[in-house]
Design a protein around this motif. Sequence first.
Motif, mmCIF file in Angstrom:
data_model
loop_
_atom_site.group_PDB
_atom_site.id
_atom_site.type_symbol
_atom_site.label_atom_id
_atom_site.label_comp_id
_atom_site.label_asym_id
_atom_site.label_seq_id
_atom_site.Cartn_x
_atom_site.Cartn_y
_atom_site.Cartn_z
ATOM 1 N N ALA A 8 43.215 35.254 44.772
ATOM 2 C CA ALA A 8 42.215 35.355 45.848
ATOM 3 C C ALA A 8 42.781 36.177 47.012
ATOM 4 O O ALA A 8 42.071 37.000 47.606
ATOM 5 C CB ALA A 8 41.811 33.959 46.316
ATOM 6 N N LEU A 68 37.611 40.647 39.047
ATOM 7 C CA LEU A 68 39.020 40.877 39.374
ATOM 8 C C LEU A 68 39.872 39.622 39.167
ATOM 9 O O LEU A 68 41.034 39.713 38.777
ATOM 10 C CB LEU A 68 39.171 41.368 40.817
ATOM 11 C CG LEU A 68 38.696 42.786 41.103
ATOM 12 C CD1 LEU A 68 38.740 43.068 42.600
ATOM 13 C CD2 LEU A 68 39.521 43.808 40.340
ATOM 14 N N MET A 69 39.281 38.470 39.420
ATOM 15 C CA MET A 69 40.047 37.224 39.331
ATOM 16 C C MET A 69 40.037 36.616 37.929
ATOM 17 O O MET A 69 40.832 35.713 37.653
ATOM 18 C CB MET A 69 39.537 36.223 40.365
ATOM 19 C CG MET A 69 39.818 36.693 41.794
ATOM 20 S SD MET A 69 39.173 35.601 43.065
ATOM 21 C CE MET A 69 40.211 34.166 42.850
ATOM 22 N N PHE A 95 39.742 43.965 49.522
ATOM 23 C CA PHE A 95 38.448 44.045 50.190
ATOM 24 C C PHE A 95 38.577 44.334 51.688
ATOM 25 O O PHE A 95 37.618 44.776 52.307
ATOM 26 C CB PHE A 95 37.647 42.768 49.966
ATOM 27 C CG PHE A 95 37.046 42.652 48.586
ATOM 28 C CD1 PHE A 95 37.223 43.626 47.619
ATOM 29 C CD2 PHE A 95 36.277 41.551 48.260
ATOM 30 C CE1 PHE A 95 36.674 43.512 46.352
ATOM 31 C CE2 PHE A 95 35.711 41.426 46.996
ATOM 32 C CZ PHE A 95 35.911 42.408 46.041
ATOM 33 N N ARG A 111 34.565 40.521 42.734
ATOM 34 C CA ARG A 111 35.620 39.530 43.001
ATOM 35 C C ARG A 111 35.826 38.657 41.755
ATOM 36 O O ARG A 111 36.951 38.435 41.320
ATOM 37 C CB ARG A 111 35.260 38.654 44.203
ATOM 38 C CG ARG A 111 36.208 37.461 44.414
ATOM 39 C CD ARG A 111 35.748 36.552 45.542
ATOM 40 N NE ARG A 111 35.969 37.155 46.831
ATOM 41 C CZ ARG A 111 37.153 37.117 47.482
ATOM 42 N NH1 ARG A 111 38.174 36.502 46.952
ATOM 43 N NH2 ARG A 111 37.279 37.690 48.641
ATOM 44 N N ARG A 112 34.721 38.186 41.198
ATOM 45 C CA ARG A 112 34.803 37.326 40.011
ATOM 46 C C ARG A 112 35.496 38.056 38.864
ATOM 47 O O ARG A 112 36.376 37.510 38.196
ATOM 48 C CB ARG A 112 33.400 36.877 39.598
ATOM 49 C CG ARG A 112 33.385 35.818 38.498
ATOM 50 C CD ARG A 112 31.980 35.540 37.988
ATOM 51 N NE ARG A 112 31.363 36.679 37.322
ATOM 52 C CZ ARG A 112 31.733 37.150 36.111
ATOM 53 N NH1 ARG A 112 32.705 36.578 35.445
ATOM 54 N NH2 ARG A 112 31.106 38.180 35.582
ATOM 55 N N VAL A 131 42.650 39.893 46.189
ATOM 56 C CA VAL A 131 41.278 40.394 46.297
ATOM 57 C C VAL A 131 40.918 40.573 47.773
ATOM 58 O O VAL A 131 40.336 41.589 48.158
ATOM 59 C CB VAL A 131 40.281 39.459 45.583
ATOM 60 C CG1 VAL A 131 38.842 39.903 45.841
ATOM 61 C CG2 VAL A 131 40.559 39.419 44.089
ATOM 62 N N ASP A 132 41.279 39.602 48.594
ATOM 63 C CA ASP A 132 41.003 39.709 50.032
ATOM 64 C C ASP A 132 41.672 40.934 50.632
ATOM 65 O O ASP A 132 41.081 41.641 51.454
ATOM 66 C CB ASP A 132 41.457 38.443 50.769
ATOM 67 C CG ASP A 132 40.587 37.235 50.440
ATOM 68 O OD1 ASP A 132 39.447 37.419 49.942
ATOM 69 O OD2 ASP A 132 41.052 36.098 50.677
ATOM 70 N N LYS A 155 30.017 42.812 45.765
ATOM 71 C CA LYS A 155 31.343 42.291 46.141
ATOM 72 C C LYS A 155 31.661 40.990 45.417
ATOM 73 O O LYS A 155 32.757 40.827 44.871
ATOM 74 C CB LYS A 155 31.391 42.078 47.655
ATOM 75 C CG LYS A 155 32.673 41.444 48.160
ATOM 76 C CD LYS A 155 32.597 41.118 49.639
ATOM 77 C CE LYS A 155 31.874 39.821 49.780
ATOM 78 N NZ LYS A 155 32.094 39.036 50.939
ATOM 79 N N ASP A 156 30.725 40.051 45.379
ATOM 80 C CA ASP A 156 30.998 38.747 44.762
ATOM 81 C C ASP A 156 31.205 38.865 43.251
ATOM 82 O O ASP A 156 32.106 38.232 42.691
ATOM 83 C CB ASP A 156 29.862 37.767 45.068
ATOM 84 C CG ASP A 156 29.755 37.476 46.567
ATOM 85 O OD1 ASP A 156 30.812 37.493 47.247
ATOM 86 O OD2 ASP A 156 28.633 37.250 47.043
#
Length: 172
Positions: A136, A127-128, A143, A124-125, A139-140, A120-121
């Motif tokens: 952010a 995607l951003m 998720f 996230r990185r 992404v939230d 996930k982390d």
Amino acid sequence: MASKKASNKRQRGGQKSCSNVFSMFEQSQIQEFKEAFGCIDQDRDGVIKKQDLKETYGQLGKLNVKDEELDEMLNEGKGPINFTVFLSLFGEKLNGTDPEDTILAAFKLFDPNATGFVNKDEFRRLLMNQADKFTAEEVDQAFALAPIDPTGNIDYKSLCYIITHGDEKEES
């Protein structure tokens, strides 16, 4: 008279190709789209036109919408936007996701060991910071539906199913 008949046939033929759009949605969803269409169709003539869009935007507080922007929206319908066309446009937008196998193939690029999971982390990185950078908040939101295990890994096969078929939790 003959040309009028041919014209009517063409019109019905155009609508017929969209008629299966009704099978893409639940009856309750169609009713919600009908209500939305009614809100946008300001003059209640059954067709959304530029003036309808201008008035709708005005009611929402956006008064400086460019004509080109409105024309672009209307051109997506490739003709008059009646309810059937409106519904098919939303169907294309909502169901316009890539096929499940295409999405799975994309996720597999981030899963070199073929575990069925991506961190996930790390995701996230990516995607951003890559390509069409997500915020952010975006992404939230993504998720929120993602099946994430206690160790922080996303089950991307399940996520692909949710993307292409919907989430049962949302519907209940």
